[in-house]
Design a protein around this motif. Structure first.
Motif, PDB file in Angstrom:
ATOM      1  N   ASP A 199       5.725  -9.252   9.377  1.00 29.40           N
ATOM      2  CA  ASP A 199       6.307  -7.928   9.601  1.00 29.40           C
ATOM      3  C   ASP A 199       6.753  -7.829  11.061  1.00 29.40           C
ATOM      4  O   ASP A 199       6.628  -8.785  11.822  1.00 29.40           O
ATOM      5  N   GLY A 200       7.265  -6.675  11.458  1.00 33.92           N
ATOM      6  CA  GLY A 200       7.796  -6.482  12.801  1.00 33.92           C
ATOM      7  C   GLY A 200       6.766  -6.617  13.911  1.00 33.92           C
ATOM      8  O   GLY A 200       7.118  -6.845  15.064  1.00 33.92           O
ATOM      9  N   ARG A 201       5.483  -6.492  13.580  1.00 37.26           N
ATOM     10  CA  ARG A 201       4.436  -6.604  14.596  1.00 37.26           C
ATOM     11  C   ARG A 201       3.794  -7.991  14.627  1.00 37.26           C
ATOM     12  O   ARG A 201       2.834  -8.207  15.347  1.00 37.26           O
ATOM     13  N   GLY A 202       4.327  -8.913  13.806  1.00 35.81           N
ATOM     14  CA  GLY A 202       3.803 -10.269  13.799  1.00 35.81           C
ATOM     15  C   GLY A 202       2.641 -10.494  12.861  1.00 35.81           C
ATOM     16  O   GLY A 202       1.947 -11.508  12.964  1.00 35.81           O
ATOM     17  N   HIS A 203       2.413  -9.559  11.931  1.00 33.67           N
ATOM     18  CA  HIS A 203       1.331  -9.707  10.956  1.00 33.67           C
ATOM     19  C   HIS A 203       1.880 -10.215   9.625  1.00 33.67           C
ATOM     20  O   HIS A 203       3.031  -9.956   9.285  1.00 33.67           O
ATOM     21  N   LEU A 204       1.033 -10.900   8.862  1.00 29.28           N
ATOM     22  CA  LEU A 204       1.421 -11.321   7.528  1.00 29.28           C
ATOM     23  C   LEU A 204       1.694 -10.095   6.661  1.00 29.28           C
ATOM     24  O   LEU A 204       1.036  -9.065   6.817  1.00 29.28           O
ATOM     25  N   VAL A 205       2.663 -10.194   5.757  1.00 29.28           N
ATOM     26  CA  VAL A 205       3.047  -9.058   4.919  1.00 29.28           C
ATOM     27  C   VAL A 205       2.168  -9.025   3.675  1.00 29.28           C
ATOM     28  O   VAL A 205       2.135  -9.990   2.898  1.00 29.28           O
TER      29      VAL A 205
ATOM     30  N   LYS B  30      22.877  -9.794   9.809  1.00 31.53           N
ATOM     31  CA  LYS B  30      22.343  -8.573   9.192  1.00 31.53           C
ATOM     32  C   LYS B  30      20.812  -8.669   9.218  1.00 31.53           C
ATOM     33  O   LYS B  30      20.253  -9.697   8.823  1.00 31.53           O
ATOM     34  N   PRO B  31      20.108  -7.625   9.678  1.00 36.21           N
ATOM     35  CA  PRO B  31      18.642  -7.685   9.728  1.00 36.21           C
ATOM     36  C   PRO B  31      18.047  -7.961   8.344  1.00 36.21           C
ATOM     37  O   PRO B  31      18.538  -7.458   7.337  1.00 36.21           O
ATOM     38  N   LEU B  32      16.985  -8.763   8.319  1.00 39.29           N
ATOM     39  CA  LEU B  32      16.308  -9.065   7.065  1.00 39.29           C
ATOM     40  C   LEU B  32      15.559  -7.818   6.591  1.00 39.29           C
ATOM     41  O   LEU B  32      14.748  -7.261   7.317  1.00 39.29           O
ATOM     42  N   ASP B  33      15.856  -7.386   5.376  1.00 37.19           N
ATOM     43  CA  ASP B  33      15.318  -6.158   4.797  1.00 37.19           C
ATOM     44  C   ASP B  33      14.519  -6.528   3.553  1.00 37.19           C
ATOM     45  O   ASP B  33      15.040  -7.168   2.640  1.00 37.19           O
ATOM     46  N   GLY B  34      13.259  -6.134   3.504  1.00 39.65           N
ATOM     47  CA  GLY B  34      12.375  -6.462   2.400  1.00 39.65           C
ATOM     48  C   GLY B  34      12.735  -5.805   1.093  1.00 39.65           C
ATOM     49  O   GLY B  34      12.195  -6.159   0.048  1.00 39.65           O
TER      50      GLY B  34
ATOM     51  N   ASN C 152      10.977 -20.628  -6.461  1.00 37.33           N
ATOM     52  CA  ASN C 152      10.310 -20.352  -5.190  1.00 37.33           C
ATOM     53  C   ASN C 152      10.554 -18.902  -4.800  1.00 37.33           C
ATOM     54  O   ASN C 152      11.641 -18.551  -4.365  1.00 37.33           O
ATOM     55  N   TRP C 153       9.517 -18.056  -4.955  1.00 41.71           N
ATOM     56  CA  TRP C 153       9.655 -16.638  -4.637  1.00 41.71           C
ATOM     57  C   TRP C 153       8.632 -16.257  -3.582  1.00 41.71           C
ATOM     58  O   TRP C 153       7.446 -16.513  -3.721  1.00 41.71           O
ATOM     59  N   LEU C 154       9.110 -15.632  -2.510  1.00 36.02           N
ATOM     60  CA  LEU C 154       8.254 -15.139  -1.442  1.00 36.02           C
ATOM     61  C   LEU C 154       8.348 -13.614  -1.438  1.00 36.02           C
ATOM     62  O   LEU C 154       9.393 -13.060  -1.120  1.00 36.02           O
ATOM     63  N   PRO C 155       7.272 -12.913  -1.860  1.00 26.03           N
ATOM     64  CA  PRO C 155       7.321 -11.451  -1.959  1.00 26.03           C
ATOM     65  C   PRO C 155       7.302 -10.764  -0.598  1.00 26.03           C
ATOM     66  O   PRO C 155       6.562 -11.157   0.298  1.00 26.03           O
ATOM     67  N   THR C 156       8.129  -9.727  -0.469  1.00 30.51           N
ATOM     68  CA  THR C 156       8.223  -8.981   0.789  1.00 30.51           C
ATOM     69  C   THR C 156       7.357  -7.731   0.803  1.00 30.51           C
ATOM     70  O   THR C 156       7.197  -7.123   1.859  1.00 30.51           O
ATOM     71  N   GLY C 157       6.857  -7.333  -0.362  1.00 31.33           N
ATOM     72  CA  GLY C 157       6.094  -6.090  -0.412  1.00 31.33           C
ATOM     73  C   GLY C 157       6.968  -4.870  -0.207  1.00 31.33           C
ATOM     74  O   GLY C 157       6.473  -3.766  -0.062  1.00 31.33           O
ATOM     75  N   GLY C 158       8.286  -5.058  -0.153  1.00 34.10           N
ATOM     76  CA  GLY C 158       9.216  -3.939   0.002  1.00 34.10           C
ATOM     77  C   GLY C 158       9.285  -3.362   1.403  1.00 34.10           C
ATOM     78  O   GLY C 158       9.835  -2.272   1.598  1.00 34.10           O
TER      79      GLY C 158
END
Length: 193
Positions: free
Chosen positions: A110-116, A84-88, A150-156
């Protein structure tokens, strides 16, 4: 005249197919020399002289700086263990252990290879700062809302990828199984409606 027209048409079709195939392999990459363990994918030959020309073109096109084989290996994933694709917007948990390595980093892109972008300005974890259980295992929550531990925020963001870089590790070209390189499990726990 008819032969000339057929020849020009065949050459045109061959050009379109050749350029299209080259563009696809340079954009999407190839499976030549790919190491897959669970949902994690690595290309251990990327930092060597044995790299295939299509992977070399992908690296040049994306401006990547690959890890040399003597330095380590980078694993990426854009899906959980059920593909299942990873969804923020969802709660995703990475748990378990990593293969033996002197040092490792886990980074969210993100999908373009940039930090979120996120309010905490936390883009990943290292092996030195991660909170672990007594047996050495860990659990990392990748979610838009705050979690304990340990929490890594996705920014939604809707889609993202994770990269696990292992430095000074025996994992590489000869590795073939989960037993040889135990990778963290990735499970999507829930998504808001």
């Amino acid at each position: 005249m008819r032969l000339l027209l057929v020849t020009v048409l065949a050459l045109g079709l061959a050009t379109v197919v050749g350029v299209g195939t080259t563009w696809m392999t340079a954009t999407k990459g190839t499976d030549l020399g790919t190491l897959t363990i669970g949902s994690w994918i690595a290309r251990p030959k990327t930092g060597t002289a044995d790299i295939d020309p299509y992977s070399r073109a992908t690296i040049v096109r994306n401006g990547e700086l690959p890890i040399g084989t003597g330095d380590g290996v980078a694993f990426t994933t854009a899906t959980d263990d059920r593909k299942k694709p990873l969804d923020g917007r969802c709660d995703v948990v990475l748990s378990g252990v990593t293969p033996p390595a002197r040092f490792w980093t886990l980074t969210l892109y993100d999908g373009r290879g940039h930090l979120v972008a996120n309010s905490l300005q936390r883009y990943g974890f290292t092996s030195q700062e991660i909170l672990r259980a007594a047996d050495g295992s860990f659990e990392i929550h990748v979610a838009s809302r705050s979690r304990a531990g340990n929490w890594l925020p996705t920014g939604g963001i809707e889609r993202y990828a994770l990269m696990l870089r292992l430095y000074d590790t025996p994992v590489g070209v000869a590795t073939r199984s989960q037993r040889e390189a135990p990778m963290p499990a990735i499970v999507t726990l829930g998504c808001p409606s």
